[in-house]
Design an enzyme around this catalytic site. Structure first.
Site: not given
Length: 769
Positions: A89, A462
């Site tokens: 860069e 149940s």
């Protein structure tokens, strides 16, 4: 001389224009510089740090935020990454004062020779200025402000401070801001673990994150990586040998659908909602780190057990056909395969594949990765009907069909699979303090974000009976009380709806039996008679002790068979009362919250079992109920649990009418687990698909891993409970100890063997246990 005078005029004119331009530029700078924004955003850098969520051990399970960040100090940035960034860069970063004039001239020359704009000359400092203060519009005014800000930044901050801002702020694709986050997202590792090849690939991203994305565009990413490595060598940051090694090194970016090693998406979402409620303005930006009570090993065990249970059920019910179809060209390439599978993401180990050739003996398919697989022999049996040439076109596996394939471990061949339609849920908690150890809210969070642990209100069947039995103990019943298992007919006023003739699951009536046996065998008729004796209103009020909502359990005799509504979360809390000796401990899932610097903001301080303010059940009641439910896992409807080889397990199966919901709620004194299976749009799971068949295996799969290193626990008989030998407690002809409240021991004649029963002819069907 005339020609000199002629030439001097344009020179003077050009000079005038130049001077005027310089004066205008100087005036513009003089006026603009004082109006530049304050650098407070840089000197007091506070990026938006996402919410991160972890297990109790610190393993990350989730992240939420607009921006994905992992802020790192410049001292923690490896030298190789610094050099790679500068090479890619701004090679003169440490030499210029914000603007690289040499770079500008070089770029201008390159652009002129190329016949158009090809190179830029933005420095790292200029990029910092743009990222923090300016838009990305390409105008002369913006460029001027960018340059002026770069000068200001260079005069206010050191080079290392500028580079630190750049490393943490730059956008690198995949919602990643900064190299710390990008390293985790693309390679699943921290910056200090990156190879030189990976470092160079990341350093190439700022120029065009989407174009050089190593996951989406691996070839372009590789080209950019080569450029960065070459520049690093030219600038002397790496040797020729290092360049060659990194250039040839394979790159394996992270491609997993799940970003985290532990599947805990439902738990992470629960945390997100809780934090958003308490910190609505800061939840996604302040960098909260939330540590949950979830334990990595428990969560993994629960996830695997639930997936296996669901897939086993789904496989028993047959193959439904391909997910879809895509027209393939005569000679398809990788792009064609990728396009065909784009809307069919992989689901953990259930991989999407497109069929390129198929007949009853062999299927050839291509995975998303481009790998070709062949399936033959036994693995084709599951989808045999879909391979029949006479099958309907939309149900047939043929060229262009989208199917699922699965391979259980590398040693086994590929087989055809499918995404299930049924859903499931599992939660486990520590009943001593309520900490949630594992939570799986459904088969796959990405397909269905509805949390079946906390949001699904279903009939418990149940699995609700133990609460009715517990209520009966307070009304004078004992485990040795004899109740007839005989037909019952209930009128509409007793059921709240219509006339009802309930049946037992097996269609049989066994006559008089003790409560202990009736619970183990899940006898419906006995439960109804118990509820009728103690009164539905009393039972409705009683079950609130366990945290149930009375309005969800209307006071009718149907409550005896679990006709109300519960969530798996409620069931875990309720069964915890039996496990811990009678205390209602509230489940919780957040252990602590810290800020981005690790400073504690909140710490859980749960009340534990033993705190008498939490007692909701007589310890004698809890002990006797626990002892009765141990028989359920030994010889009752959950006898499959004996494969775990433990004597400290207890619980109850549950299946609703027409096999719509299947449950198993079970525990060990220090761990409660609740498993449920059913369809989101309630419908039958299929005949005989009971809680013991489809839910219990999930519970067993979890418990065999969660309890592997935990020794068996023994229960202490509480004061006020006595043991008396009883004939028939575990079956006729056997003498076994039975437990009673000290003041409620039945007379000897009641404890004699039960007389044989001649049952009536069994009915055709009945509601399951």
């Amino acid at each position: 001389m005339k020609w000199l005078r002629f030439l001097s005029f344009p020179l003077i004119l050009a000079g005038g224009f130049l001077v005027t331009a310089l004066l205008v530029l100087a005036l513009t700078i003089a006026l603009a510089y004082p109006n530049l924004p304050s650098l407070q955003a840089l000197t007091e850098y506070q990026p938006k740090i996402p919410l991160r969520i972890y297990t109790a051990e610190g393993v990350q399970i989730g992240e939420f935020g607009e921006e994905r960040r992992a802020v790192v100090a410049i001292g923690e940035v490896p030298a190789a990454l610094k050099n790679a960034i500068i090479a890619a860069e701004d090679e003169r970063f440490y030499e210029h004062a914000g603007i690289d004039y040499i770079g500008v001239l070089r770029a201008a020359y390159a652009n002129l020779m190329a016949g158009g704009r090809r190179q830029g000359a933005s420095t790292i400092t200029m990029q910092v200025a743009r990222n923090f203060f300016l838009s990305t519009e390409k105008t002369l005014t913006r460029k001027l402000y960018e340059a002026l800000l770069a000068f200001k930044i260079e005069h206010s901050l050191t080079k290392e401070q500028i580079l630190e801002l750049y490393v943490n702020q730059i956008y690198l694709g995949q919602r990643a801001y900064g190299f710390g986050a990008a390293s985790q997202i693309y390679f699943g590792k921290s910056l200090d673990k990156l190879t030189l090849a990976e470092t160079a690939m990341l350093a190439g991203l700022p120029k065009a994150p989407s174009l050089y994305n190593p996951i989406a565009n691996p070839q372009r990413a590789k080209q950019r990586q080569h450029y960065v490595l070459r520049r690093m060598q030219e600038l002397g940051h790496i040797t020729a040998a290092e360049y060659e090694e990194a250039n040839q090194a394979p790159i394996r970016p992270k491609r997993e659908v799940n970003e985290y090693s532990v599947h805990a998406e439902y738990a992470a979402e629960m945390v997100r909602q809780a934090i958003a409620e308490h910190y609505p303005e800061e939840v996604y930006s302040r960098g909260f780190r939330v540590y949950t009570t979830i334990r990595k090993a428990d969560q993994e065990a629960a996830y695997v057990a639930l997936r296996k249970g669901v897939l086993d059920y789904d496989r028993r019910n047959g193959y439904r056909g391909p997910e879809g179809f895509s027209e393939l060209p005569a000679k398809p390439d990788e792009d064609d395969y990728e396009d065909a599978l784009a809307e069919h993401p992989d689901n953990d180990d259930l991989l999407a594949a497109i069929v390129v050739a198929a007949d009853p003996k062999q299927v050839e398919a291509v995975l998303r990765t481009g790998d070709k697989i062949t399936i033959t022999g036994e693995p084709l049996r599951f989808a045999a009907r879909a391979l029949d040439p006479k099958a309907a076109p939309q149900k047939r596996i043929r060229r262009g069909a989208i199917i699922r394939v699965q391979r259980d471990a590398q040693t086994k061949p590929w087989q055809i699979a499918q995404l299930p339609e049924v859903e499931a849920a599992f939660i486990s908690i520590d009943p001593q303090d309520g900490s949630v150890r594992s939570l799986v809210g459904g088969f796959d969070f990405n397909r269905n974000k509805f949390n079946h642990v906390t949001q699904a209100w279903r009939q418990p069947g149940s699995s609700f009976k133990p609460f009715i039995y517990s209520a009966s103990l307070e009304k004078g019943f004992t485990p040795a009380t004899v109740i007839p298992d005989e037909p019952v007919v209930l009128e509409a006023e007793q059921t709240g709806s219509q006339r009802w003739e309930p049946k037992n699951y097996d269609g049989k009536f066994e006559g008089p039996m003790r409560l202990r046996t009736a619970l183990a065998k899940s006898k419906n008729m006995v439960s109804i008679r118990i509820l009728e004796a103690i009164g539905p209103k009393y039972a409705q009020e009683y079950v609130t002790r366990f945290g149930f909502e009375p309005e969800k359990h209307p006071p009718y005799l149907t409550m005896a068979l679990g006709a109300g509504s519960v969530t798996a979360w409620q069931m875990a809390r309720a069964y915890g009362v039996f496990a811990n000796g009678g205390y209602l401990v509230q489940p919780y899932f957040i252990l602590k919250i810290v800020d981005d610097r690790g400073n504690p903001l909140a710490l859980a301080n749960p009340k534990r079992a033993g705190d008498e303010s939490l007692r909701v059940l007589d310890p004698r009641n809890a002990f006797i109920m626990d002892h009765m439910m141990q028989d359920v896992t030994r010889y009752g409807t959950a006898a499959r649990a004996t494969r775990l080889g433990r004597s400290d397990l207890a619980g109850k199966t549950g299946t609703t009418n027409e096999f719509v919901d299947a449950w198993f709620a079970g525990y060990q004194p220090n761990l409660v687990g609740i498993a449920w299976m059913g369809f989101d749009q309630p419908k039958s799971l299929g005949r005989n698909q009971t809680g013991s068949v489809v839910a219990l295996p999930i519970w067993i799969g979890y418990m065999e891993k969660a309890l592997k290193e935990i020794p068996e626990s023994s229960r202490t008989v509480p004061l006020g409970v006595v043991s008396v030998p009883v004939m028939g407690a575990l079956g006729e002809g056997k003498l076994a100890p039975e437990f009673f409240y000290q003041e409620a021991v039945p007379p000897p004649e009641v404890l004699q063997p039960i007389a044989p029963f001649a049952p009536p002819a069994p009915p055709d069907s009945g509601p399951p246990p």
